[in-house]
Design a protein around this motif. Structure first.
Motif, PDB file in Angstrom:
ATOM      1  N   SER A 151       0.819  -1.210   0.000  1.00 58.62           N
ATOM      2  CA  SER A 151       0.000   0.000   0.000  1.00 58.62           C
ATOM      3  C   SER A 151       0.855   1.263   0.000  1.00 58.62           C
ATOM      4  O   SER A 151       0.573   2.219  -0.724  1.00 58.62           O
ATOM      5  CB  SER A 151      -0.924   0.001   1.228  1.00 58.62           C
ATOM      6  OG  SER A 151      -1.649   1.209   1.313  1.00 58.62           O
ATOM      7  N   ILE A 152       1.900   1.267   0.818  1.00 63.18           N
ATOM      8  CA  ILE A 152       2.779   2.439   0.902  1.00 63.18           C
ATOM      9  C   ILE A 152       3.423   2.715  -0.451  1.00 63.18           C
ATOM     10  O   ILE A 152       3.429   3.850  -0.940  1.00 63.18           O
ATOM     11  CB  ILE A 152       3.867   2.233   1.976  1.00 63.18           C
ATOM     12  CG1 ILE A 152       3.232   2.138   3.363  1.00 63.18           C
ATOM     13  CG2 ILE A 152       4.872   3.382   1.943  1.00 63.18           C
ATOM     14  CD1 ILE A 152       4.216   1.768   4.459  1.00 63.18           C
ATOM     15  N   LEU A 153       3.967   1.659  -1.064  1.00 60.53           N
ATOM     16  CA  LEU A 153       4.623   1.825  -2.356  1.00 60.53           C
ATOM     17  C   LEU A 153       3.634   2.228  -3.441  1.00 60.53           C
ATOM     18  O   LEU A 153       3.936   3.080  -4.289  1.00 60.53           O
ATOM     19  CB  LEU A 153       5.351   0.536  -2.760  1.00 60.53           C
ATOM     20  CG  LEU A 153       6.057   0.578  -4.119  1.00 60.53           C
ATOM     21  CD1 LEU A 153       7.052   1.730  -4.199  1.00 60.53           C
ATOM     22  CD2 LEU A 153       6.754  -0.759  -4.400  1.00 60.53           C
ATOM     23  N   ALA A 154       2.452   1.662  -3.417  1.00 61.91           N
ATOM     24  CA  ALA A 154       1.427   2.009  -4.410  1.00 61.91           C
ATOM     25  C   ALA A 154       1.099   3.502  -4.330  1.00 61.91           C
ATOM     26  O   ALA A 154       0.943   4.170  -5.363  1.00 61.91           O
ATOM     27  CB  ALA A 154       0.169   1.172  -4.193  1.00 61.91           C
ATOM     28  N   ASP A 155       1.010   4.030  -3.113  1.00 63.25           N
ATOM     29  CA  ASP A 155       0.730   5.456  -2.933  1.00 63.25           C
ATOM     30  C   ASP A 155       1.847   6.318  -3.501  1.00 63.25           C
ATOM     31  O   ASP A 155       1.607   7.317  -4.193  1.00 63.25           O
ATOM     32  CB  ASP A 155       0.547   5.779  -1.443  1.00 63.25           C
ATOM     33  CG  ASP A 155      -0.733   5.198  -0.868  1.00 63.25           C
ATOM     34  OD1 ASP A 155      -1.621   4.831  -1.650  1.00 63.25           O
ATOM     35  OD2 ASP A 155      -0.832   5.128   0.374  1.00 63.25           O
ATOM     36  N   THR A 156       3.090   5.940  -3.206  1.00 63.93           N
ATOM     37  CA  THR A 156       4.242   6.713  -3.677  1.00 63.93           C
ATOM     38  C   THR A 156       4.310   6.732  -5.193  1.00 63.93           C
ATOM     39  O   THR A 156       4.499   7.782  -5.814  1.00 63.93           O
ATOM     40  CB  THR A 156       5.554   6.133  -3.099  1.00 63.93           C
ATOM     41  OG1 THR A 156       5.509   6.194  -1.669  1.00 63.93           O
ATOM     42  CG2 THR A 156       6.758   6.930  -3.593  1.00 63.93           C
ATOM     43  N   ARG A 157       4.139   5.576  -5.814  1.00 65.77           N
ATOM     44  CA  ARG A 157       4.205   5.487  -7.264  1.00 65.77           C
ATOM     45  C   ARG A 157       3.048   6.248  -7.917  1.00 65.77           C
ATOM     46  O   ARG A 157       3.217   6.897  -8.957  1.00 65.77           O
ATOM     47  CB  ARG A 157       4.194   4.021  -7.713  1.00 65.77           C
ATOM     48  CG  ARG A 157       5.444   3.265  -7.286  1.00 65.77           C
ATOM     49  CD  ARG A 157       5.386   1.775  -7.672  1.00 65.77           C
ATOM     50  NE  ARG A 157       5.467   1.593  -9.117  1.00 65.77           N
ATOM     51  CZ  ARG A 157       4.512   1.028  -9.844  1.00 65.77           C
ATOM     52  NH1 ARG A 157       3.379   0.611  -9.283  1.00 65.77           N
ATOM     53  NH2 ARG A 157       4.661   0.887 -11.153  1.00 65.77           N
ATOM     54  N   ALA A 158       1.878   6.192  -7.292  1.00 57.60           N
ATOM     55  CA  ALA A 158       0.707   6.905  -7.826  1.00 57.60           C
ATOM     56  C   ALA A 158       0.917   8.412  -7.749  1.00 57.60           C
ATOM     57  O   ALA A 158       0.531   9.154  -8.660  1.00 57.60           O
ATOM     58  CB  ALA A 158      -0.546   6.508  -7.049  1.00 57.60           C
ATOM     59  N   ALA A 159       1.537   8.881  -6.652  1.00 54.98           N
ATOM     60  CA  ALA A 159       1.804  10.311  -6.493  1.00 54.98           C
ATOM     61  C   ALA A 159       2.780  10.798  -7.560  1.00 54.98           C
ATOM     62  O   ALA A 159       2.589  11.871  -8.157  1.00 54.98           O
ATOM     63  CB  ALA A 159       2.358  10.591  -5.098  1.00 54.98           C
ATOM     64  N   LEU A 160       3.810  10.027  -7.820  1.00 56.41           N
ATOM     65  CA  LEU A 160       4.788  10.403  -8.846  1.00 56.41           C
ATOM     66  C   LEU A 160       4.136  10.438 -10.221  1.00 56.41           C
ATOM     67  O   LEU A 160       4.382  11.352 -11.018  1.00 56.41           O
ATOM     68  CB  LEU A 160       5.956   9.405  -8.835  1.00 56.41           C
ATOM     69  CG  LEU A 160       6.901   9.497  -7.640  1.00 56.41           C
ATOM     70  CD1 LEU A 160       7.811   8.274  -7.579  1.00 56.41           C
ATOM     71  CD2 LEU A 160       7.745  10.771  -7.712  1.00 56.41           C
ATOM     72  N   LYS A 161       3.294   9.453 -10.494  1.00 56.93           N
ATOM     73  CA  LYS A 161       2.598   9.414 -11.783  1.00 56.93           C
ATOM     74  C   LYS A 161       1.676  10.614 -11.939  1.00 56.93           C
ATOM     75  O   LYS A 161       1.630  11.254 -13.002  1.00 56.93           O
ATOM     76  CB  LYS A 161       1.798   8.117 -11.903  1.00 56.93           C
ATOM     77  CG  LYS A 161       1.088   7.956 -13.243  1.00 56.93           C
ATOM     78  CD  LYS A 161       0.358   6.620 -13.329  1.00 56.93           C
ATOM     79  CE  LYS A 161      -0.342   6.473 -14.690  1.00 56.93           C
ATOM     80  NZ  LYS A 161      -1.067   5.173 -14.799  1.00 56.93           N
ATOM     81  N   ALA A 162       0.932  10.946 -10.865  1.00 57.15           N
ATOM     82  CA  ALA A 162       0.006  12.082 -10.911  1.00 57.15           C
ATOM     83  C   ALA A 162       0.739  13.400 -11.116  1.00 57.15           C
ATOM     84  O   ALA A 162       0.200  14.334 -11.720  1.00 57.15           O
ATOM     85  CB  ALA A 162      -0.815  12.128  -9.620  1.00 57.15           C
ATOM     86  N   ALA A 163       1.968  13.458 -10.611  1.00 50.87           N
ATOM     87  CA  ALA A 163       2.765  14.685 -10.761  1.00 50.87           C
ATOM     88  C   ALA A 163       3.547  14.713 -12.069  1.00 50.87           C
ATOM     89  O   ALA A 163       4.232  15.700 -12.364  1.00 50.87           O
ATOM     90  CB  ALA A 163       3.732  14.819  -9.580  1.00 50.87           C
TER      91      ALA A 163
END
Length: 316
Positions: A116-128
């Motif tokens: 979950s933690i990694l999924a959030d980090t990767r999603a944030a980078l993608k969104a940015a």
């Protein structure tokens, strides 16, 4: 009987007095939070991840992207890493992702499994719009996330630069004092921390290169993002997360580990350093640099670390 009534009365008076004191502290805390509202305006951009807002900060340009990942409980990652990344942003693109419960990101009460933690980090980078591959720069507890990232998505990770990061073995005999953490959460939530002199003065404030304004912002974030429920959920899951990483293959990518003298960790100097030495001994193209400073190495030896990072990346 009269003596018993007297005792009960005293106890009642003490309880009322304590409750009144806590109420006054809480009201004072809420007043200060409102006064500090402008200081808590995001320093970077906010992106939506899983229906909540995550803070992500970008500085500098370049073909190489360094992603800084904060240690457990670091209330303001953007400002905590600033002394170091400000010396690198003229050569590389610097990114700081503030996990849920940290910095300017939303506080969410959800499980903090490593997936979950990694999924959030990767999603944030993608969104940015920050595209892989990355050089991961984890501090402390985030070392587990960085290693898991390299295991699961090796095409996204070019190298790992550990800023006194943990490795899986560190948590084998690690004892978690949840009672103390919950007390810290309570003290922060009602504002008791505001009464403790110097408690908000982090290593970044005392030893780093933050401006007076940035120190004000850091303190304001501290009083709003200390021992959050998200952080506590993360700590609860850390041993299980470390076990998952340890059970998988070691990522064979270049690694540069900066290791402290153990001050500020739960381990003595030699034990702390032995974990990193043993781990990196099994990885090719790796290097370890031992520093005579406490756990937040990037707030003490930022100049030396920046020079070593530049040299390391030039060798790639």
């Amino acid at each position: 009987m009269r003596k018993m009534k007297r005792v009960v009365k005293v106890i009642f008076v003490v309880i009322v007095a304590v409750l009144m004191l806590l109420l006054i502290i809480c009201i004072n805390h809420q007043i200060h939070l409102k006064m500090e509202k402008e200081l808590r305006l995001p320093l970077g951009q906010m992106v939506e991840v899983d229906g909540n807002n995550m803070s992500i900060y970008v500085e500098g340009t370049g073909d190489t992207t360094l992603v800084f990942m904060s240690g457990g409980g670091t209330c303001s990652p953007i400002l905590d890493f600033k002394s170091l990344y400000s010396l690198l942003s003229n050569k590389y693109q610097i990114v700081v992702v503030e996990k849920f419960g940290y910095g300017f990101s939303d506080v969410v009460d959800k499980k903090r499994g490593i997936e979950s933690i990694l999924a959030d980090t990767r999603a944030a980078l993608k969104a940015a719009g920050i595209e892989a591959p990355y050089i991961l720069c984890p501090h402390s507890m985030s070392g587990i996330e960085a290693l898991y990232w390299a295991q699961q998505y090796p095409e996204e990770v070019l190298a790992i630069i550990g800023l006194d990061m943990v490795v899986p073995k560190s948590y084998q005999d690690y004892s978690i004092n949840m009672t103390m953490l919950k007390l810290s959460q309570f003290a922060s939530a009602i504002g008791i921390t505001r009464l403790l002199p110097g408690v908000s003065d982090s290593d970044a404030i005392i030893n780093g290169t933050l401006s007076n304004k940035e120190k004000e912002i850091y303190r304001a974030v501290f009083y709003n993002r200390t021992a959050t429920i998200t952080m506590l959920n993360e700590v609860k899951s850390i041993k299980e997360n470390a076990s998952k990483v340890e059970s998988d293959n070691m990522p064979q990518i270049p690694m540069l580990l900066f290791v402290s003298n153990g001050d500020g960790t739960s381990w003595d100097k030699e034990t702390w350093r032995s974990y990193q030495r043993e781990y990196i001994a099994n990885i090719a193209n790796s290097k370890i640099i031992e520093l005579d400073c406490p756990h937040y190495v990037h707030d003490y030896e930022y100049k030396a670390i920046s020079e070593s990072i530049i040299a390391f990346l030039l060798e790639r």
